[in-house]
Design a protein around this motif. Structure first.
Motif, short mmCIF file in Angstrom:
data_model
loop_
_atom_site.label_atom_id
_atom_site.label_comp_id
_atom_site.label_asym_id
_atom_site.label_seq_id
_atom_site.Cartn_x
_atom_site.Cartn_y
_atom_site.Cartn_z
N ASN A 211 49.29 31.88 44.06
CA ASN A 211 50.38 32.17 43.21
C ASN A 211 51.63 32.49 43.54
OD1 ASN A 211 51.31 33.22 40.47
ND2 ASN A 211 50.20 34.91 39.99
N ILE A 212 52.36 31.40 44.42
CA ILE A 212 53.18 32.25 45.49
C ILE A 212 54.59 32.62 43.84
CG2 ILE A 212 53.99 29.89 45.08
CD1 ILE A 212 54.69 30.38 48.00
N MET A 213 54.50 32.04 43.24
CA MET A 213 55.55 32.39 41.93
C MET A 213 54.99 33.83 41.40
SD MET A 213 57.77 29.85 42.63
CE MET A 213 59.05 30.45 41.13
N ASN A 214 54.26 34.72 41.59
CA ASN A 214 53.47 35.29 40.75
C ASN A 214 53.93 35.20 39.98
OD1 ASN A 214 52.48 38.43 41.64
ND2 ASN A 214 54.69 38.91 40.95
N HIS A 215 53.51 34.13 39.18
CA HIS A 215 53.30 33.59 37.79
C HIS A 215 52.50 35.06 36.88
CE1 HIS A 215 54.12 31.71 33.54
NE2 HIS A 215 52.69 31.35 33.64
N ALA A 216 52.49 35.63 36.09
CA ALA A 216 51.92 36.34 34.83
C ALA A 216 50.77 35.07 33.80
CB ALA A 216 52.69 37.45 34.28
N ASN A 217 49.19 35.22 34.94
CA ASN A 217 48.68 34.51 34.03
C ASN A 217 48.31 35.79 32.46
OD1 ASN A 217 48.72 31.54 34.39
ND2 ASN A 217 48.14 32.05 36.42
N TRP A 218 47.80 35.17 31.53
CA TRP A 218 47.31 36.00 30.69
C TRP A 218 45.66 36.32 31.03
CZ3 TRP A 218 50.23 35.57 25.29
CH2 TRP A 218 51.89 35.85 26.13
N ASN A 219 45.14 36.95 30.81
CA ASN A 219 43.21 36.60 30.67
C ASN A 219 43.33 37.21 29.37
OD1 ASN A 219 42.34 36.84 33.61
ND2 ASN A 219 42.77 39.32 33.25
N GLY A 220 41.28 36.52 29.05
CA GLY A 220 41.40 36.61 27.59
C GLY A 220 41.78 37.82 27.24
N PRO A 221 41.52 37.62 26.05
CA PRO A 221 41.83 38.84 24.86
C PRO A 221 40.16 39.68 24.52
CG PRO A 221 42.02 37.36 23.26
CD PRO A 221 41.59 36.35 24.68
N ALA A 222 40.50 40.52 24.01
CA ALA A 222 39.61 41.28 23.55
C ALA A 222 38.59 40.43 22.15
CB ALA A 222 39.13 42.61 23.25
N ALA A 223 37.07 39.71 22.16
CA ALA A 223 36.76 39.40 21.36
C ALA A 223 35.49 39.92 20.77
CB ALA A 223 35.94 38.23 21.84
N GLY A 224 35.25 41.31 20.76
CA GLY A 224 34.50 42.19 20.13
C GLY A 224 34.60 43.34 19.03
N MET A 225 34.07 43.25 17.95
CA MET A 225 35.19 44.41 16.87
C MET A 225 34.71 45.53 17.24
SD MET A 225 33.88 41.19 13.77
CE MET A 225 34.86 41.91 12.18
N THR A 226 34.25 45.94 17.80
CA THR A 226 34.42 47.24 17.58
C THR A 226 35.24 47.21 18.82
OG1 THR A 226 32.15 47.05 19.55
CG2 THR A 226 31.71 47.25 17.55
N SER A 227 35.85 46.75 19.91
CA SER A 227 36.94 47.49 20.78
C SER A 227 37.80 47.71 19.61
CB SER A 227 36.90 46.13 21.42
OG SER A 227 38.11 46.12 22.34
N SER A 228 38.59 48.82 20.76
CA SER A 228 39.66 49.11 19.97
C SER A 228 41.14 48.32 20.33
CB SER A 228 40.08 50.83 20.43
OG SER A 228 39.73 50.30 21.79
N THR A 229 41.28 47.40 21.43
CA THR A 229 42.09 46.42 21.54
C THR A 229 41.89 45.06 20.99
OG1 THR A 229 40.96 46.13 24.01
CG2 THR A 229 43.08 47.68 23.93
#
Length: 250
Positions: A211-229
């Protein structure tokens, strides 16, 4: 320990590849894969427990496999330096091999879960109902998908009021791995050179840049409905990493 071998998966793909030697010191390679992987189970290890919403209806688990990547693109270039200048400078800069690699992948599937035991099975792998009236999926950090698209548990009376919620003792209609997370862009590179001091002694220097360009690749979103995010992306994958090594042959 136990494993489950009562499932199936299938993979269909188209692979295109192009390779060309541009000159005596350059080689270029590119490949692209367009594919679709489908399965009835996401194997998570022998001790991970059950992932079925309803073990009595495995056909309801049919969906994208968790390793499904619809589009994969890689391109790489190998460059061998011819050397600069004369004398020591020529010897030091000659025969360095530089290999950049660019990879682009679409996102990994993810399953939305309610975190409740609405089905009363005791498994707690319930999925919600999908509200067909909600079509907007913004794909942003604060809302990768619209949380209002999924509706959890409710009473039978509430369900009769057309709220799309899941009545007690039933299963939601949301498919397994119904959504795909963000894709990724990765630019890696390596640089290597082997120095020969004699017929017996040689030394190899190597540098790897991830990742020499230090590109910010997003992780997956929170998929549990009980999660605050729920529906949000709150983390990123690995930043730029550099490692340098030396190897002596004798």
């Amino acid at each position: 320990m136990q494993t489950d071998d009562g499932n199936w998966s299938e993979y269909h793909g188209l692979l295109l590849k192009a390779e060309h030697r541009l000159a005596s010191h350059f080689t270029w390679l590119t490949n692209y894969t367009w594919s679709h992987a489908i399965s009835t189970y996401d194997f998570a290890g022998e001790l991970a427990g059950n992932n079925y919403q309803n073990p009595q209806d495995r056909n309801a688990e049919k969906g994208d496999a968790n390793y499904d990547r619809r589009h994969i693109f890689n391109t790489s270039l190998v460059i061998v330096s011819g050397g600069l200048g004369d004398g020591f400078m020529k010897k030091f800069t000659k025969d360095w091999q530089v290999a950049p690699l660019i990879s682009l992948n679409t996102g990994q599937p993810l399953t939305v879960t309610t975190g409740a035991d609405t089905s009363l099975t005791g498994i707690k792998a319930d999925r919600p109902n999908v509200d067909p009236s909600v079509a907007s999926q913004p794909h942003t950090l604060v809302q990768w998908f619209n949380p209002a698209s999924f509706v959890g548990a409710c009473t039978t009376a509430a369900y009769s009021a057309s709220s799309y919620c899941v009545p007690t003792g039933t299963f939601g209609n949301a498919a397994r791995d119904i959504l795909h997370g963000p894709g990724s862009i990765q630019f890696d590179m390596s640089a290597t050179r082997r120095f020969s001091f004699s017929e017996r002694y040689k030394m190899e220097l190597r540098g790897d840049f991830f990742n020499i360009m230090n590109h910010a690749n997003w992780n997956g979103p929170a998929a549990g409905m009980t999660s605050s995010t729920f529906g949000q992306i709150t983390s990123f994958s690995s930043p730029r990493l550099i490692q340098v090594s030396a190897k002596l042959f004798f």
